[in-house]
Write an enzyme that holds these catalytic residues in place. Structure first.
Site, PDB file in Angstrom:
ATOM      1  N   HIS A  25      -9.521  10.297   2.860  1.00 27.30           N
ATOM      2  CA  HIS A  25      -9.178   9.273   1.871  1.00 27.30           C
ATOM      3  C   HIS A  25      -9.374   9.871   0.488  1.00 27.30           C
ATOM      4  O   HIS A  25     -10.420  10.459   0.215  1.00 27.30           O
ATOM      5  CB  HIS A  25     -10.050   8.030   2.044  1.00 27.30           C
ATOM      6  CG  HIS A  25      -9.477   6.833   1.354  1.00 27.30           C
ATOM      7  ND1 HIS A  25      -9.436   6.727  -0.007  1.00 27.30           N
ATOM      8  CD2 HIS A  25      -8.886   5.719   1.831  1.00 27.30           C
ATOM      9  CE1 HIS A  25      -8.851   5.584  -0.337  1.00 27.30           C
ATOM     10  NE2 HIS A  25      -8.497   4.962   0.769  1.00 27.30           N
TER      11      HIS A  25
ATOM     12  N   HIS B 273     -11.910  10.164   6.657  1.00 25.95           N
ATOM     13  CA  HIS B 273     -11.703   8.720   6.693  1.00 25.95           C
ATOM     14  C   HIS B 273     -11.159   8.223   8.026  1.00 25.95           C
ATOM     15  O   HIS B 273     -11.585   7.196   8.532  1.00 25.95           O
ATOM     16  CB  HIS B 273     -10.721   8.368   5.578  1.00 25.95           C
ATOM     17  CG  HIS B 273     -10.476   6.912   5.403  1.00 25.95           C
ATOM     18  ND1 HIS B 273     -11.484   6.016   5.123  1.00 25.95           N
ATOM     19  CD2 HIS B 273      -9.334   6.177   5.465  1.00 25.95           C
ATOM     20  CE1 HIS B 273     -10.981   4.803   4.999  1.00 25.95           C
ATOM     21  NE2 HIS B 273      -9.681   4.867   5.226  1.00 25.95           N
TER      22      HIS B 273
ATOM     23  N   GLU C 106       0.847  -1.200   0.000  1.00 25.76           N
ATOM     24  CA  GLU C 106       0.000   0.000   0.000  1.00 25.76           C
ATOM     25  C   GLU C 106       0.875   1.239   0.000  1.00 25.76           C
ATOM     26  O   GLU C 106       2.083   1.159   0.259  1.00 25.76           O
ATOM     27  CB  GLU C 106      -0.954   0.001   1.211  1.00 25.76           C
ATOM     28  CG  GLU C 106      -2.161  -0.894   0.992  1.00 25.76           C
ATOM     29  CD  GLU C 106      -3.237  -0.721   2.044  1.00 25.76           C
ATOM     30  OE1 GLU C 106      -2.989  -0.102   3.075  1.00 25.76           O
ATOM     31  OE2 GLU C 106      -4.341  -1.243   1.811  1.00 25.76           O
TER      32      GLU C 106
ATOM     33  N   ARG D  45      -1.161   9.932   1.622  1.00 27.30           N
ATOM     34  CA  ARG D  45      -2.582  10.185   1.409  1.00 27.30           C
ATOM     35  C   ARG D  45      -2.942  11.663   1.340  1.00 27.30           C
ATOM     36  O   ARG D  45      -3.791  12.053   0.540  1.00 27.30           O
ATOM     37  CB  ARG D  45      -3.383   9.581   2.572  1.00 27.30           C
ATOM     38  CG  ARG D  45      -3.678   8.157   2.332  1.00 27.30           C
ATOM     39  CD  ARG D  45      -4.728   7.663   3.258  1.00 27.30           C
ATOM     40  NE  ARG D  45      -4.948   6.255   2.905  1.00 27.30           N
ATOM     41  CZ  ARG D  45      -5.541   5.388   3.690  1.00 27.30           C
ATOM     42  NH1 ARG D  45      -5.969   5.755   4.868  1.00 27.30           N
ATOM     43  NH2 ARG D  45      -5.726   4.160   3.279  1.00 27.30           N
TER      44      ARG D  45
ATOM     45  N   ARG E  26      -1.590   9.278   8.979  1.00 24.21           N
ATOM     46  CA  ARG E  26      -1.475   7.836   9.236  1.00 24.21           C
ATOM     47  C   ARG E  26      -0.967   7.090   8.014  1.00 24.21           C
ATOM     48  O   ARG E  26      -1.398   7.338   6.887  1.00 24.21           O
ATOM     49  CB  ARG E  26      -2.855   7.296   9.610  1.00 24.21           C
ATOM     50  CG  ARG E  26      -2.899   5.797   9.787  1.00 24.21           C
ATOM     51  CD  ARG E  26      -4.330   5.317   9.842  1.00 24.21           C
ATOM     52  NE  ARG E  26      -5.017   5.545   8.582  1.00 24.21           N
ATOM     53  CZ  ARG E  26      -5.829   4.662   7.994  1.00 24.21           C
ATOM     54  NH1 ARG E  26      -6.075   3.503   8.573  1.00 24.21           N
ATOM     55  NH2 ARG E  26      -6.417   4.948   6.861  1.00 24.21           N
TER      56      ARG E  26
HETATM   57  C1  LIG Z   1     -14.046   2.172   4.693  1.00 21.16           C
HETATM   58  C2  LIG Z   1     -12.879   2.045   5.614  1.00 21.16           C
HETATM   59  C3  LIG Z   1     -11.791   1.267   5.259  1.00 21.16           C
HETATM   60  C4  LIG Z   1     -10.694   1.134   6.120  1.00 21.16           C
HETATM   61  N1  LIG Z   1      -9.660   0.315   5.771  1.00 21.16           N
HETATM   62  C5  LIG Z   1      -8.652   0.111   6.653  1.00 21.16           C
HETATM   63  C6  LIG Z   1      -7.625  -0.828   6.388  1.00 21.16           C
HETATM   64  O1  LIG Z   1      -7.627  -1.500   5.368  1.00 21.16           O
HETATM   65  N2  LIG Z   1      -6.634  -0.967   7.298  1.00 21.16           N
HETATM   66  C7  LIG Z   1      -6.581  -0.256   8.459  1.00 21.16           C
HETATM   67  O2  LIG Z   1      -5.654  -0.431   9.262  1.00 21.16           O
HETATM   68  N3  LIG Z   1      -7.575   0.622   8.753  1.00 21.16           N
HETATM   69  C8  LIG Z   1      -8.595   0.808   7.893  1.00 21.16           C
HETATM   70  N4  LIG Z   1      -9.593   1.690   8.202  1.00 21.16           N
HETATM   71  C9  LIG Z   1      -9.603   2.303   9.528  1.00 21.16           C
HETATM   72  C10 LIG Z   1      -9.992   1.242  10.557  1.00 21.16           C
HETATM   73  O3  LIG Z   1     -11.019   0.441  10.023  1.00 21.16           O
HETATM   74  C11 LIG Z   1     -10.465   1.857  11.855  1.00 21.16           C
HETATM   75  O4  LIG Z   1      -9.553   2.825  12.308  1.00 21.16           O
HETATM   76  C12 LIG Z   1     -10.601   0.784  12.921  1.00 21.16           C
HETATM   77  O5  LIG Z   1     -11.413  -0.256  12.457  1.00 21.16           O
HETATM   78  C13 LIG Z   1     -11.184   1.366  14.177  1.00 21.16           C
HETATM   79  O6  LIG Z   1     -11.507   0.308  15.043  1.00 21.16           O
HETATM   80  P1  LIG Z   1     -12.198   0.658  16.397  1.00 21.16           P
HETATM   81  O7  LIG Z   1     -12.432  -0.631  17.103  1.00 21.16           O
HETATM   82  O8  LIG Z   1     -11.438   1.710  17.089  1.00 21.16           O
HETATM   83  O9  LIG Z   1     -13.585   1.348  15.971  1.00 21.16           O
HETATM   84  P2  LIG Z   1     -14.815   0.783  15.118  1.00 21.16           P
HETATM   85  O10 LIG Z   1     -14.474  -0.446  14.398  1.00 21.16           O
HETATM   86  O11 LIG Z   1     -15.346   1.921  14.329  1.00 21.16           O
HETATM   87  O12 LIG Z   1     -15.866   0.394  16.241  1.00 21.16           O
HETATM   88  C14 LIG Z   1     -16.462   1.399  17.039  1.00 21.16           C
HETATM   89  C15 LIG Z   1     -17.587   0.764  17.818  1.00 21.16           C
HETATM   90  O13 LIG Z   1     -18.058   1.686  18.799  1.00 21.16           O
HETATM   91  C16 LIG Z   1     -19.499   1.767  18.733  1.00 21.16           C
HETATM   92  N5  LIG Z   1     -19.834   3.095  19.254  1.00 21.16           N
HETATM   93  C17 LIG Z   1     -19.455   4.303  18.770  1.00 21.16           C
HETATM   94  N6  LIG Z   1     -19.869   5.267  19.621  1.00 21.16           N
HETATM   95  C18 LIG Z   1     -20.506   4.655  20.636  1.00 21.16           C
HETATM   96  C19 LIG Z   1     -21.134   5.129  21.836  1.00 21.16           C
HETATM   97  N7  LIG Z   1     -21.150   6.424  22.175  1.00 21.16           N
HETATM   98  N8  LIG Z   1     -21.715   4.210  22.653  1.00 21.16           N
HETATM   99  C20 LIG Z   1     -21.682   2.876  22.340  1.00 21.16           C
HETATM  100  N9  LIG Z   1     -21.080   2.393  21.244  1.00 21.16           N
HETATM  101  C21 LIG Z   1     -20.484   3.265  20.417  1.00 21.16           C
HETATM  102  C22 LIG Z   1     -19.823   1.492  17.290  1.00 21.16           C
HETATM  103  O14 LIG Z   1     -21.151   1.063  17.133  1.00 21.16           O
HETATM  104  C23 LIG Z   1     -18.792   0.375  17.003  1.00 21.16           C
HETATM  105  O15 LIG Z   1     -19.268  -0.852  17.503  1.00 21.16           O
HETATM  106  C24 LIG Z   1     -10.696   1.825   7.354  1.00 21.16           C
HETATM  107  C25 LIG Z   1     -11.788   2.619   7.706  1.00 21.16           C
HETATM  108  C26 LIG Z   1     -12.877   2.729   6.852  1.00 21.16           C
HETATM  109  C27 LIG Z   1     -14.038   3.567   7.267  1.00 21.16           C
END
Ligand SMILES: Cc1cc2nc3c(=O)[nH]c(=O)nc-3n(C[C@H](O)[C@H](O)[C@H](O)COP(=O)(O)OP(=O)(O)OC[C@H]3O[C@@H](n4cnc5c(N)ncnc54)[C@H](O)[C@@H]3O)c2cc1C
Length: 536
Positions: free
Chosen positions: A241, A346, A122, A287, A381
């Protein structure tokens, strides 16, 4: 397992409460087993989490000839001089162990003919090091495996459909959370007590009108931490993004960077490639550079398109099934036609400031995943480092909590008075999101940022809707820090301060009180207000 909450809402959760059902939250819960843990998720598990949408995969220096040092060097190189080098190296070194954990939980990472983990390339990575699943299905596969593991772990209780809208504090520590049923403004809030709160609520993309993030990524975790007084780091740094697919959907589907890694090019409506003139790495430049290139081409009226017709052609559907499906649903055949694209909010580099163990500045509260700011990303990032950060810090948080005996909160959270919640005004929310995109977006300037700061401070002060108020709090933090940083660095581009200033080569550490002070200083119409009570 499942949602037993409605019948049991007065029960003290007592021990560990994790807010968020994405990679950070679920991985932390699994790592804490068999210690009892309650996971609260706004959306049903598998939905409303950016994790499920990840297409590229996880950066890990697991291939022959690659090293943690090289991975850390790439991370530091794109971070605009603000990456904490020890943090970046720590992440890179723990990647292999966490990938093994994910394999253990059942994530079917792709392998090569010799059975070794297959790695992709990437942008801005000096080696092929993205561990992936069936092309662009990494996120779906990771979340499915973790949900399966969580559902099969009796010590983990899952509460779905409730949103954490405030932290409860007492005796100088976080003592629990105030929850409310999602989309039920009139519902009575529910208090849960906790010895340890882990915020894993994801990012802030949905604060923007054009975003790749789910609606749940609206900065609520960041806001409730800030409202309780937590130190916030680097909130101004938002990654856009460069290639969200512009087919009128909110959120916008993503055309993964891996497409450019496979040779897809960016062209305008005349069929000309515009990135080679902007950066030696052309489409594989960092990016922020690519996002500004796409933004400028669109602003100049030439449009921007991702052209994979030569690089992938007939192999498109098989190699990138998710992107293919998004295009086909909008009537575009990406094997034969360029895909219309635009930059979209993003990823949030900033977040709740945490130390190497994931501890926040508030006693009793940890933060992991995108809602946190570890210092690993600096001002920008490196692709696929965020899933890695989520999984590494989730494991560290679990280890830190497991090593502690945390005293029970000394007062009952049920005794607290709860504020009224008014209906959510959709127009104000739409205006806030539009203003984030236009004033706090890819290209910023002092005047626009000041207007945004004033506007968000006014919404935060005046709205009677708690969800909107939290959105405004998060937006205010981003805009106020972007206004304060009078330079361009990493993902922050200030047209009125286009150069990097060596004197500003340091991370931002701020609080909501400081952001409100900035708002007050920018407007005599918004007088300085006394600090809000912590539980407001
Ligand atoms: C389309 C897309 C593609 C991506 N591709 C990549 C990739 O290939 N590689 C990479 O490293 N990163 C990638 N990223 C970034 C990465 O996916 C995220 O940074 C990472 O998944 C975040 O994980 P997390 O567990 O912190 O949050 P999330 O996976 O977003 O989970 C957050 C959780 O918190 C819950 N929530 C939110 N607010 C509240 C609240 N107040 N009360 C209760 N629940 C709440 C939500 O419902 C969810 O369950 C991508 C992001 C996107 C949007």
């Amino acid at each position: 397992m499942g949602n037993t909450f409605k019948n049991d809402f007065t029960r003290d959760t007592g021990d560990v409460v994790i807010v968020g059902g994405g990679l950070a939250g679920l991985f932390c819960a699994l790592k804490l087993a068999p210690r009892p843990v309650t996971v609260i998720s706004a959306a049903p598990l598998g939905e409303g989490a950016s994790t499920a949408w990840a297409q590229g995969g996880i950066a890990a220096a697991v291939a022959e000839g690659d090293s943690a040092e090289a991975h850390a060097a790439d991370t530091i190189a794109v971070g605009g001089g603000l990456v904490d080098e020890a943090v970046a190296l720590g992440l890179a070194r723990e990647a292999g162990a966490r990938i093994r954990d994910l394999l253990h939980y059942g994530v079917p990472f792709d392998r090569d003919l010799e059975g070794k983990l297959a790695v992709g390339r990437e942008a801005a990575h000096s080696a092929r090091r993205i561990v992936h699943v069936r092309g662009d299905m990494a996120g779906k596969a990771i979340i499915a495996a973790l949900i399966g593991a969580v559902r099969g772990t009796p010590s983990i209780r899952v509460i779905e459909g409730y949103v954490a809208e405030a932290l409860l504090t007492g005796d100088g520590a976080v003592t629990g959370l105030r929850l409310r049923e999602v989309a039920n403004t009139a519902a009575k809030p529910i208090m849960v007590a906790s010895r340890a709160v882990v915020l894993a609520t994801g990012g802030i993309g949905h604060l923007y009108a054009v975003t790749t993030n789910p609606a749940e990524a609206s900065g609520l975790g960041l806001a409730i931490a800030a409202r309780a007084g937590a130190v916030i780091a680097d909130p101004e740094f938002v990654q856009f993004h460069p290639t969200a697919i512009m087919v009128g959907r909110d959120p916008a589907p993503l055309a993964t960077e891996a497409l450019r890694g496979e040779g897809a090019t960016l062209i305008n409506d005349r069929g000309e490639r515009f990135m080679p003139a902007r950066h030696p790495l052309a489409e594989l430049a960092p990016r922020d550079v690519v996002a500004r290139g796409v933004f400028a081409e669109i602003a100049a009226g030439h449009g921007a398109f991702l052209d994979a017709t030569a690089a992938l052609g007939a192999h498109f559907a098989e190699k990138f099934p998710t992107v293919h499906a998004s295009c086909v649903a909008a009537g575009i055949d990406p094997a034969r036609q360029p895909i219309p694209v635009a930059p979209a909010a993003h990823y949030h580099m900033g977040g709740i400031a945490v130390d190497a163990r994931g501890r926040t500045s508030l006693k009793g509260m940890w933060a992991g995943g995108e809602v946190s700011c570890t210092g690993a990303h600096g001002a920008n990032r490196l692709a696929s480092n965020s899933l890695l950060e989520a999984v590494v810090y989730a494991a560290r948080i679990a280890e830190d909590i497991a090593g502690q005996t945390i005293a029970a909160p000394s007062r009952s959270p049920m005794a607290l008075v709860t504020p009224r919640n008014c209906a959510r005004p959709p127009l104000t929310e739409a205006n806030l999101r539009a203003m984030m995109t236009s004033h706090v977006g890819v290209i910023r300037d002092g005047g626009g940022l000041a207007e945004a700061v004033r506007s968000f401070a006014a919404i935060e002060r005046d709205t009677g809707n708690i969800a909107l108020r939290n959105m405004a709090t998060a937006a205010l933090l981003v805009a106020a820090s972007a206004w304060s940083r009078r330079e361009s660095r990493g993902a922050q581009y200030r047209i009125d301060h286009p150069a990097e200033r060596p004197a500003l080569a340091h991370r931002t550490l701020t609080t909501l009180a400081a952001a409100r002070d900035i708002a007050a200083s920018l407007s005599d119409r918004i007088p300085a207000r006394p600090a809000q009570p912590l539980n407001a």
